[in-house]
Design a protein around this motif. Structure first.
Motif, mmCIF file in Angstrom:
data_model
loop_
_atom_site.group_PDB
_atom_site.id
_atom_site.type_symbol
_atom_site.label_atom_id
_atom_site.label_comp_id
_atom_site.label_asym_id
_atom_site.label_seq_id
_atom_site.Cartn_x
_atom_site.Cartn_y
_atom_site.Cartn_z
ATOM 1 N N THR A 1 29.309 -23.917 43.572
ATOM 2 C CA THR A 1 29.998 -23.981 42.271
ATOM 3 C C THR A 1 30.617 -22.629 41.932
ATOM 4 O OG1 THR A 1 27.957 -23.413 41.080
ATOM 5 C CG2 THR A 1 28.427 -25.762 41.381
ATOM 6 N N SER B 1 42.151 -19.774 40.098
ATOM 7 C CA SER B 1 42.946 -20.784 40.786
ATOM 8 C C SER B 1 42.064 -21.797 41.512
ATOM 9 C CB SER B 1 43.887 -20.102 41.789
ATOM 10 O OG SER B 1 44.315 -21.009 42.766
ATOM 11 N N GLN B 2 42.320 -23.095 41.249
ATOM 12 C CA GLN B 2 41.561 -24.150 41.919
ATOM 13 C C GLN B 2 41.756 -24.105 43.436
ATOM 14 O OE1 GLN B 2 39.465 -26.715 40.810
ATOM 15 N NE2 GLN B 2 39.400 -25.613 38.862
ATOM 16 N N SER B 3 42.974 -23.804 43.867
ATOM 17 C CA SER B 3 43.259 -23.786 45.308
ATOM 18 C C SER B 3 42.501 -22.653 46.003
ATOM 19 C CB SER B 3 44.764 -23.630 45.558
ATOM 20 O OG SER B 3 45.234 -22.414 44.992
ATOM 21 N N LYS B 4 42.405 -21.477 45.332
ATOM 22 C CA LYS B 4 41.648 -20.367 45.906
ATOM 23 C C LYS B 4 40.161 -20.707 45.973
ATOM 24 C CE LYS B 4 44.579 -16.376 44.796
ATOM 25 N NZ LYS B 4 44.645 -15.111 44.028
ATOM 26 N N GLN B 5 39.660 -21.344 44.920
ATOM 27 C CA GLN B 5 38.251 -21.748 44.906
ATOM 28 C C GLN B 5 37.964 -22.734 46.040
ATOM 29 O OE1 GLN B 5 36.952 -23.240 41.103
ATOM 30 N NE2 GLN B 5 37.549 -21.385 39.985
ATOM 31 N N LYS B 6 38.889 -23.714 46.207
ATOM 32 C CA LYS B 6 38.701 -24.737 47.242
ATOM 33 C C LYS B 6 38.716 -24.109 48.638
ATOM 34 C CE LYS B 6 37.967 -29.045 48.032
ATOM 35 N NZ LYS B 6 36.721 -29.639 47.541
ATOM 36 N N ALA B 7 39.631 -23.171 48.838
ATOM 37 C CA ALA B 7 39.740 -22.507 50.145
ATOM 38 C C ALA B 7 38.467 -21.714 50.454
ATOM 39 C CB ALA B 7 40.958 -21.593 50.171
ATOM 40 N N GLU C 1 35.465 -22.266 49.158
ATOM 41 C CA GLU C 1 34.363 -23.220 49.356
ATOM 42 C C GLU C 1 34.382 -23.773 50.779
ATOM 43 O OE1 GLU C 1 32.593 -27.480 47.720
ATOM 44 O OE2 GLU C 1 34.050 -26.402 46.496
ATOM 45 N N THR C 2 35.561 -24.103 51.277
ATOM 46 C CA THR C 2 35.692 -24.633 52.639
ATOM 47 C C THR C 2 35.164 -23.630 53.664
ATOM 48 O OG1 THR C 2 37.605 -25.954 51.986
ATOM 49 C CG2 THR C 2 37.314 -25.549 54.346
ATOM 50 N N ARG D 1 31.292 -23.395 53.387
ATOM 51 C CA ARG D 1 30.640 -24.583 53.962
ATOM 52 C C ARG D 1 30.680 -24.539 55.488
ATOM 53 N NH1 ARG D 1 29.049 -28.767 50.830
ATOM 54 N NH2 ARG D 1 29.651 -28.716 48.621
#
Length: 921
Positions: free
Chosen positions: A832, A897-903, A905-906, A909
């Motif tokens: 998160t 930025s949601q895209s930075k967070q998603k990147a 997180e990937t 993981r």
């Protein structure tokens, strides 16, 4: 095992034709031996034939268990019967071919007897084969040769043989001296040889050894049992020993031994006819015995050896073999272990009933306490003292008033007496009287709350009420968590036992027994809180566990219903509901967030709102953590909880502005100037001016002093390290000062991982003149600070890693492994991003499966993504870990930025899954 005609009791096989065809095997065996008389040749032929028969027989018995995975009796009798045939045929070959003696003298007679568990006819797949070679007089050369040849064959069959060679006189003499030998003799069973000799032993044992020594035998067996329980731990330990643990097979066998010794019977069904057990109690005995034996057989077969400990990895395997499946948000293994603990509890109940019957017949001494007291305590009408225990005078009169089912527990606490087993049986048989009408009476509510609040030892009443089913009858919502196991390495107890442990810890604090260890919690209780709210909240805090829904949310809903039924007023009920809903809040904030960040304290204070709630939640949190199990509470957690409590209390009382950064910074600089009074003004000015504000609020004065000395006149290429035990926190503090560069946090984490250190807290700061100051708090593999003698090696390895002499990623590979017994745990990964919890940083929380190289992998991934890590807070819960990072991007900004967070997180993981795969190699 006990035989029974109950419909759902274990079924014994009347035939073993599926296991072995003995006549055919005998023919094959003699054909293989042929006319040979050479011992080595005969032995080899015998072993070859019997080994094949043994393998096919074991496979057939295993197939029985596969066909009926919860029915142990055909299996335990099958292994016994198979072993009997192997021993018998071995004796036949040895005495008729290898050491033939057609005309033995009187002294050359010999009988082979099974003793111990094998004698009783109960064998798991890899049980010991205990044999007694019995001779009338001193052993002869012929008998010695027979025994030796038999043992060689049985050992070649890989049987775990325990043996003794004795005369009848030896047996009587040694049995009189040693209760272990006497117990083994009690379970003797003739196998083969001269049967009159075995009959002679049997008659003399009962006539000259057993008779008249019942009391001393019972006392010895109970002393053994108590010592075993101390060694094995409590009944609800989450990796129980099926054989030796509390409520395990050995406890059932102890009942069997005592019953046989006193009542001279192998048939425990006779104890029902004798009035010792009720039919339904005996049925419980049979079910518990069958279940525990089934577990033990599966455990042996799954591990391929005589394993008795239900370790975590074996729990999953055995649950699967016994047909347990996931259901209603719970894993099959958790349902299996709940059944296990409920059977273990019933074994305890049966033991108690049986021992009471022994006291009544004067076969057992009453409790020591009652023998020491000259006078029995004064008791209320309707009760009597029987053998030092609280009994009921008139059962009918007692049951005429339903509330007596609660009153008896109050009377037991008031007098300090244990409840008599006959009274407990009466209570258990009449739980249906505890109905809605009874629960809603003011008197029942008063008694229950008094049990918690009035007598100073509420856990004693709660534990007995729980074991007898009264607690679940009075609070039906409690029933699902009885004997509920949580399949993880963090919780040491079942949920109900954990709850009772928590209440015991609370009463210990209240009784003033933990003032030095828990000064804050002790002070809160001394100054007064609503005890009723606190005890009820603690009783209900985990009542929502075991369902699909978040247990805190569901528990709050249950508390909303249950609290009024316990007699609490509207405001008290609301507080109990809030405490149950947020009972993890303080623990999470203290262990998963940086409490040096004022925003953490402000957010926590906003959630708590009042000093009353803060006090209640603090005490509840301390009891909850301490109730998890031995060693879970430590100084590290104590320091965090105390700091969060004191800062929040200050904010609630003096206003939130008391917590702002500027105030903290000014106070910290003032403290440092005082601590370094011997420094000249110029050096002091350099030190107090070189750091940004977060540095001053994020560290204690002791760390500020260390860093001031490390940074004084430091060169650009220097790495300075200070390693010092932080005894207040049960950790070792490692401080680094060196030139700042990208990825510094990851390099330091890698260096520490290489020495096997567990990082529990860490923070890094960059000074205005380009130096990094990093403080890591570490513990060794046992959760303790490093001993002084280990610190030089620690310093050396860290220095080599930071100089580049060691590459952490490569050096970590052999160490980054998960132990076999811990591989059964599944922890879903959750990541998160929180931009509200800190004014300056984005908080990344990674909740996943712990392993030695995890922190290094995560920090290296963040460093490679140009993420600056300011601090990390690590909270470990057994196999689960929550790593929380306070970070900025390369421009010093948050990750909105949601895209930075998603990147990110990937990438995280991917690092977790790749590391997990390496750890299993």
């Amino acid at each position: 095992m006990t035989k029974s005609t109950a419909s759902d009791a274990p079924v014994v096989s009347d035939t073993f034709s599926d296991v072995l065809d003995v006549p055919s095997l005998r023919d094959t065996l003699w054909q293989a031996v042929g006319a040979s008389t050479d011992e080595r040749t005969v032995r080899a032929a015998t072993v070859t034939v019997l080994k094949d028969a043994q393998a096919s027989g074991r496979a057939a018995i295993s197939a029985r268990l596969d066909a009926q995975p919860r029915n142990a009796l055909p299996v335990t009798t099958g292994y016994t019967w198979l072993t009997d045939q192997l021993v018998g045929l071995t004796f036949e070959i040895v005495t008729e071919r290898i050491h033939r003696n057609p005309n033995p003298t009187e002294g050359e007679r010999m009988a082979v007897l099974a003793v111990g568990g094998y004698g009783r006819g109960e064998m798991a797949p890899f049980s010991d084969v205990d044999l007694l070679f019995l001779t009338p007089y001193k052993i002869t050369a012929w008998a010695e040769s027979v025994i030796e040849s038999m043992l060689y064959i049985l050992w070649d069959l890989k049987l775990k043989v325990g043996h003794s060679s004795r005369t009848v006189k030896d047996c009587l003499r040694l049995g009189a001296e040693d209760f272990t030998i006497r117990t083994a003799m009690l379970e003797h069973r003739f196998l083969v040889g001269h049967e009159p000799l075995a009959d002679d032993l049997d008659g003399k044992l009962w006539k000259t050894l057993f008779r008249g020594t019942e009391v001393e035998f019972v006392e010895a067996k109970l002393a053994e049992r108590d010592a075993r329980h101390v060694k094995q731990g409590q009944r609800y330990m989450v990796e129980p020993n099926v054989k030796e643990g509390k409520g395990g097979l050995r406890d059932l066998q102890s009942l069997f031994w005592i019953a046989k010794y006193i009542h001279h019977t192998d048939d425990l069904g006779k104890l029902v006819r004798a009035g010792v057990f009720q039919p339904e109690e005996f049925d419980t005995f049979v079910k518990a015995e069958n279940f525990l034996w089934a577990v033990r057989c599966h455990l042996h077969l799954a591990s391929g050896r005589a394993t008795e400990q239900l370790t975590f990895d074996m729990q999953v395997e055995v649950a699967d073999r016994m047909g347990y499946v996931d259901k209603g948000g719970r894993r099959g293994v958790e349902i299996f272990m709940q059944d296990f603990f409920r059977h273990a509890t019933s074994v305890g109940d049966l033991t108690r009933i049986f021992l009471t019957s022994l006291e009544a017949s004067q076969q057992k001494e009453p409790p020591l306490l009652m023998r020491l007291l000259k006078r029995a305590p004064k008791i209320k009408d309707g009760y009597e003292v029987v053998n030092g225990r609280l009994g009921i005078v008139d059962n009918a009169a007692f049951l005429a008033d339903k509330i007596n089912l609660l009153r008896i527990f109050e009377e037991a606490l008031r007098t300090g007496l244990l409840i008599h087993a006959d009274a407990m049986r009466l209570i258990s048989a009449n739980l249906h009287l505890i109905d809605t009408d009874m629960r809603n009476t003011k008197e029942a509510q008063r008694i229950f709350l008094d049990l918690l609040l009035k007598h100073g030892n509420p856990e004693r009443a709660l534990r007995r009420m729980n074991e007898l089913g009264v607690l679940s009858a009075f609070i039906p919502e409690f029933e699902p968590i009885v004997a509920m196991m949580q399949f993880n390495m963090y919780h040491h107890y079942t949920v109900d036992e954990h709850t009772i442990q928590c209440i015991w810890h609370l009463s210990e604090i209240e009784n003033g027994n933990l003032v030095e260890e828990l000064p804050v919690a002790s002070s809160i209780l001394k100054h007064g809180v609503n005890r009723k709210v606190l005890y009820v909240a603690l009783l209900l805090h985990d009542i929502g566990k075991g369902r699909d829904e978040d247990h805190s949310i569901l528990g709050a809903k249950i508390a909303r219903k249950v609290a009024p039924q316990l007699g609490l007023n509207k405001q008290e009920c609301a507080t109990v509901e809030w405490l149950v809903r947020y009972h993890l809040l303080m623990s999470d904030m203290a262990q998963k967030r940086d409490i040096a960040d004022p925003r953490t304290v402000r957010d926590f204070a906003k959630a708590v709102q009042t000093r009353e709630r803060l006090d209640l939640l603090c005490v509840l949190t301390v009891c909850d953590i301490r109730g998890v199990g031995p060693g879970t509470w430590n100084n590290w957690k104590a320091v965090l909880i105390r700091a969060l409590y004191r800062q929040t209390r200050r904010g609630l009382e003096d206003g939130m502005e008391a917590l702002n950064r500027e105030n903290r910074g000014a106070e910290a600089k003032k403290a440092l100037r005082a601590a370094l009074a011997d420094w000249d003004a110029r050096d002091l000015r350099i030190e107090t001016g070189r750091h940004y504000p977060p540095y001053w609020q994020g560290l204690h004065i002791t760390a500020h002093k260390v860093f001031a000395k490390l940074l004084r006149d430091i060169g650009d290429d220097e790495i300075r390290i200070d390693i010092h035990p932080d005894e207040d926190r049960d950790a070792t503090r490692v401080c680094f000062a060196l030139s700042d560069h990208p990825g510094i946090f990851s390099r330091l984490a890698g260096a520490l991982a290489l020495v096997g250190a567990n990082v529990v807290d860490a923070r890094t700061f960059t000074s205005k003149d380009g130096f990094a100051t990093a403080a890591f708090w570490i513990q060794d593999g046992d959760g303790s600070p490093y001993e002084d003698v280990r610190i030089p090696r620690l310093r050396d390895t860290i220095s080599k890693t930071l100089r580049g002499d060691v590459v952490p990623r490569e050096a970590m590979k052999p160490r980054d492994k998960i132990k076999k017994r811990e591989r059964a745990f599944k922890v879903p990964t959750s990541i998160t991003f929180d931009n509200e919890g800190s004014e300056i940083y984005t908080i990344i929380e990674v909740d996943t499966r712990d392993r030695p190289g995890l922190l290094f992998d995560l920090t290296r991934t963040l460093a490679n993504a140009n993420v600056y890590i300011a601090s990390a807070v690590i909270a470990t819960y057994g196999e689960q870990v929550v790593d929380t990072f306070y970070v900025k991007d390369m421009f010093g900004l948050k990750f909105h930025s949601q895209s930075k967070q998603k990147a990110l997180e990937t990438k995280l993981r991917s690092a977790i899954s790749e590391g997990a795969a390496r750890a299993k190699e």
